[in-house]
Design a protein around this motif. Sequence first.
Motif, PDB file in Angstrom:
ATOM      1  N   LYS A   7      24.590   8.990 -66.960  1.00  0.00           N
ATOM      2  CA  LYS A   7      25.776   8.387 -66.358  1.00  0.00           C
ATOM      3  C   LYS A   7      25.508   7.823 -64.972  1.00  0.00           C
ATOM      4  CE  LYS A   7      29.516  10.873 -68.728  1.00  0.00           C
ATOM      5  NZ  LYS A   7      30.677  11.790 -68.541  1.00  0.00           N
ATOM      6  N   ASN A   8      24.488   8.360 -64.310  1.00  0.00           N
ATOM      7  CA  ASN A   8      24.204   7.940 -62.929  1.00  0.00           C
ATOM      8  C   ASN A   8      22.860   7.251 -62.789  1.00  0.00           C
ATOM      9  OD1 ASN A   8      26.467   9.272 -61.155  1.00  0.00           O
ATOM     10  ND2 ASN A   8      25.852  10.836 -62.640  1.00  0.00           N
ATOM     11  N   ILE A   9      22.302   6.773 -63.910  1.00  0.00           N
ATOM     12  CA  ILE A   9      20.959   6.192 -63.886  1.00  0.00           C
ATOM     13  C   ILE A   9      20.899   4.925 -63.039  1.00  0.00           C
ATOM     14  CG2 ILE A   9      21.138   4.678 -65.909  1.00  0.00           C
ATOM     15  CD1 ILE A   9      18.357   5.889 -66.743  1.00  0.00           C
TER      16      ILE A   9
ATOM     17  N   GLU B 136      19.140   6.825 -55.819  1.00  0.00           N
ATOM     18  CA  GLU B 136      18.848   8.137 -55.242  1.00  0.00           C
ATOM     19  C   GLU B 136      18.960   9.252 -56.278  1.00  0.00           C
ATOM     20  OE1 GLU B 136      20.448   8.689 -51.114  1.00  0.00           O
ATOM     21  OE2 GLU B 136      21.403   6.782 -51.566  1.00  0.00           O
ATOM     22  N   ILE B 137      20.006   9.196 -57.105  1.00  0.00           N
ATOM     23  CA  ILE B 137      20.177  10.218 -58.137  1.00  0.00           C
ATOM     24  C   ILE B 137      19.087  10.091 -59.193  1.00  0.00           C
ATOM     25  CG2 ILE B 137      21.684  11.034 -59.994  1.00  0.00           C
ATOM     26  CD1 ILE B 137      24.064  10.392 -58.269  1.00  0.00           C
ATOM     27  N   ARG B 138      18.779   8.850 -59.589  1.00  0.00           N
ATOM     28  CA  ARG B 138      17.735   8.633 -60.597  1.00  0.00           C
ATOM     29  C   ARG B 138      16.392   9.194 -60.140  1.00  0.00           C
ATOM     30  NH1 ARG B 138      17.923   3.552 -60.713  1.00  0.00           N
ATOM     31  NH2 ARG B 138      16.030   3.078 -59.536  1.00  0.00           N
ATOM     32  N   GLU B 139      16.035   8.932 -58.882  1.00  0.00           N
ATOM     33  CA  GLU B 139      14.767   9.435 -58.361  1.00  0.00           C
ATOM     34  C   GLU B 139      14.744  10.959 -58.300  1.00  0.00           C
ATOM     35  OE1 GLU B 139      14.260   7.469 -54.638  1.00  0.00           O
ATOM     36  OE2 GLU B 139      13.502   5.597 -55.562  1.00  0.00           O
ATOM     37  N   MET B 140      15.881  11.575 -57.953  1.00  0.00           N
ATOM     38  CA  MET B 140      15.960  13.034 -57.913  1.00  0.00           C
ATOM     39  C   MET B 140      15.699  13.620 -59.299  1.00  0.00           C
ATOM     40  SD  MET B 140      19.283  15.431 -57.000  1.00  0.00           S
ATOM     41  CE  MET B 140      20.205  14.786 -58.416  1.00  0.00           C
ATOM     42  N   CYS B 141      16.332  13.026 -60.318  1.00  0.00           N
ATOM     43  CA  CYS B 141      16.185  13.532 -61.686  1.00  0.00           C
ATOM     44  C   CYS B 141      14.768  13.302 -62.210  1.00  0.00           C
ATOM     45  CB  CYS B 141      17.194  12.854 -62.615  1.00  0.00           C
ATOM     46  SG  CYS B 141      18.927  13.187 -62.212  1.00  0.00           S
ATOM     47  N   GLU B 142      14.250  12.103 -62.006  1.00  0.00           N
ATOM     48  CA  GLU B 142      12.923  11.780 -62.542  1.00  0.00           C
ATOM     49  C   GLU B 142      11.824  12.576 -61.853  1.00  0.00           C
ATOM     50  OE1 GLU B 142      12.733   7.543 -62.274  1.00  0.00           O
ATOM     51  OE2 GLU B 142      14.010   7.264 -64.057  1.00  0.00           O
ATOM     52  N   LYS B 143      12.061  12.955 -60.628  1.00  0.00           N
ATOM     53  CA  LYS B 143      11.095  13.796 -59.927  1.00  0.00           C
ATOM     54  C   LYS B 143      10.932  15.135 -60.637  1.00  0.00           C
ATOM     55  CE  LYS B 143      10.140  15.732 -55.340  1.00  0.00           C
ATOM     56  NZ  LYS B 143      10.646  15.844 -53.944  1.00  0.00           N
ATOM     57  N   LYS B 144      12.053  15.721 -61.063  1.00  0.00           N
ATOM     58  CA  LYS B 144      11.977  17.000 -61.777  1.00  0.00           C
ATOM     59  C   LYS B 144      11.401  16.806 -63.173  1.00  0.00           C
ATOM     60  CE  LYS B 144      14.560  21.148 -63.029  1.00  0.00           C
ATOM     61  NZ  LYS B 144      15.716  21.998 -62.715  1.00  0.00           N
ATOM     62  N   LEU B 145      11.769  15.707 -63.845  1.00  0.00           N
ATOM     63  CA  LEU B 145      11.232  15.441 -65.178  1.00  0.00           C
ATOM     64  C   LEU B 145       9.713  15.308 -65.139  1.00  0.00           C
ATOM     65  CD1 LEU B 145      13.841  12.856 -66.547  1.00  0.00           C
ATOM     66  CD2 LEU B 145      13.561  15.233 -67.271  1.00  0.00           C
TER      67      LEU B 145
END
Length: 372
Positions: free
Chosen positions: A241-243, A247-256
């Motif tokens: 939903k926030n892709i 900033e949110i995308r980078e936070m998520c992809e960092k953990k992935l």
Amino acid sequence: MFIKVYNSFITIDSDKKLTINELSIYCYLYTLRTHEEVVLTSYDILSADNVFYKNQTTNKKEIKKCIDSLKEKSIISVSEKNKLLEITFLFKEKGHVQITYEKFRSFNKPRDLYIYTAVKKWEKLGGAKYSNNNWADLLLVTREHAIKVIEDACQRGIIYKKTGTYTESMINNRNQKLQERNIYSIKPFENEIFEVDESENTFGLEEETAIIPSDLNINEELHNWNNDKDLIVNDFVFYLKNIGDKEIREMCEKKLNRISNKNKKFEFVKKKLMNEAEETIALEEKKEKEKDNREYECMIKSMIEQTNDVVLKVDGQLIGYQDFLGIGIVEEVYYLQKVDVSDQVGEDDAFIVELRVKHKPKDVEVYRKLNG
């Protein structure tokens, strides 16, 4: 009713980023849109309802500039005929901020709307951590002016600030401690706010831990992207939903990426969770569409009841029959019809009224007689 302000509109590096006045015009137009995402208006009407400058000519030029910019950014399309503007909304993305119509209309200054929206974007993540330079880039002003503007907004209760505390870390080559960034919210902070000196020598930390309010459900709202917990379907729903938000995308992809590097089998789990998240979003969108359809039908029923006559869709626009001048193509006619449900309910003379629609009607008068 609420306005969808997409995250790209208030993201510094986005090609869709809006200026203060552009956001105000966008929100104003959004409140006027029909179910077909269309607005009919004129520059005279826009200028009367949106005053950026006291001089009418200058004000109208600013509004036209905003409309042209929204058009160039492919957010809206505009066609003009005989001074009448037909504006269609084009741009959509999953990540957005919801601003109620009432809240939008409560702002006396377009700048207050912009500041409020920029902060609300981060509300579910514990607040917005904007540096003074970030504010300057968002508002397109100098850093010094940004400090004054944000301080004024805080004093008037547009937003609220929790001043960043000093840490034990020291600034390189300086006898001064690092200060965490201020946290901004649209709601007052429970804890006392300590005022500290703002100067050119204060820096925000590069790596910061999200502040989580005590009443925030981490699984439902913040999710698990900024902690060590296992990812679940809801986390991928949040991600998808926030892709569009960098900033949110980078936070998520960092953990992935971190998990993938440690466990090669994670790709299978990731694909499974992603598919389930897509199904969840599709179901939510279906429910939202059904809700919109119900609201649409209620609006048409209300129009019929108020005029005691049918409602027409002419060239994509809903109009009452009494406003139809015989110009344009009648695509649909809506009418109310009584339905006998005596057998179903076991009572004599039991009726319900249902909304009916006829596509491409040959004779509207037939349905005016049926309307009950």
